[in-house]
Design a protein around this motif. Structure first.
Motif: not given
Length: 295
Positions: A249-260, A156-163, A281-287
């Motif tokens: 790894k995904l946690d680190f990647l979300t930090q990179e998303f947020n930086r950009e 269920r989480l994977a589906n939410a993340l994919s969206g 920024k809002s979607v990245i916070d949810q991610l």
């Protein structure tokens, strides 16, 4: 997808020769694997193997493991304390002599504490070891059920993340296609800014004019941020497809998303780009919130 959640619950029970038990396992988010193991007194020898089993099944999460035991009484034996009974009978006879009371009934006699005891038979070393192995086998069953529950929640989480990743990609596409990023639009804004500088100044300063033009041109260019965001989107999808724990790894990647996204918003000089950047920024916070639940 092989994403697993760090949240789950499982229970398993068993019994051997009048001795019953059940395991309860609960897991929540954790930076590493933090195990809290609670065993009844006398069963501490199970702890090393229990922790080893938990480590085989889980790699991350705060894990609470409780073992509860009960005795069904099927193997208990009754022991008549003849010495205590003789003392009670002697006292009853003396009471009869003094009061002319009726003889004591059998059920009254055996109800006196110490006359009839419930005795648990002594268990030999082999029986103790066999019971311990049976209890650990039940723990393995509970761990298997827990892994299954975490995998179901992970789906269920994977589906939410994919969206959410799809939404990030959509917003990046909006910024990329924005008319405000065309050379003509950038040139028009530069002319406006240069005109303001010329009007505000008392004289023409070519050096300052050049610096301002370079600054405005650099601020208008978000292509590098868009390329990095696109790269991060591809990396996130690859991680979601991996058959291994990817939470860190995904946690680190979300930090990179947020930086950009922050850099893109700081460079935005158009209402449409600013709006898309804030939505990004809002979607990245949810991610990132969802990623905190992933093993």
């Amino acid at each position: 997808m092989a994403i697993k959640s760090m949240t789950g619950f499982a229970r398993a029970e068993g019994n051997v020769a009048g001795f019953a038990w059940h395991w309860e396992l609960r897991t929540v988010n954790g930076r590493g694997l933090d195990v809290r193991l609670r065993l009844p007194s006398g069963l501490e020898q199970l702890e090393p193997k229990a922790r080893e089993a938990i480590g085989r099944h889980l790699s991350r999460g705060s894990v609470t493991v409780n073992l509860a035991t009960t005795s069904t009484g099927e193997t208990h034996e009754l022991h008549l304390n003849e010495r205590a009974l003789a003392q009670v009978m002697k006292a009853a006879e003396r009471i009869r002599e003094l009061t002319d009371a009726a003889p004591p009934r059998v059920d009254a006699l055996i109800g006196i504490r110490g006359v009839l005891d419930v005795v648990e038979p002594e268990e030999n070393e082999a029986e103790t070891a066999a019971r311990g192995e049976a209890m650990l086998a039940t723990l393995d069953q509970a761990l298997g059920a827990l892994v299954g529950a975490r995998a179901a929640e992970g789906g269920r989480l994977a589906n939410a993340l994919s969206g959410q990743i799809d939404e990030i990609e959509r917003l990046v596409a909006i910024v990329r296609a924005s008319p405000a990023r065309t050379p003509e639009a950038i040139a028009a804004r530069l002319k406006e800014q240069i005109a303001r500088i010329m009007e505000a100044g008392t004289g023409f300063d070519p050096q300052r004019l050049h610096q301002e033009a370079v600054l405005l041109a650099a601020k208008a260019d978000v292509e590098e941020e868009l390329e990095r965001l696109t790269s991060h989107i591809s990396a996130a999808r690859e991680l979601l497809a991996e058959n291994a724990p990817v939470g860190r790894k995904l946690d680190f990647l979300t930090q990179e998303f947020n930086r950009e996204a922050n850099t893109l918003c700081s460079k935005a000089n158009d209402v449409e780009i600013t709006r898309a950047g804030l939505a990004l920024k809002s979607v990245i916070d949810q991610l990132r919130e969802q990623v905190q639940n992933i093993e």
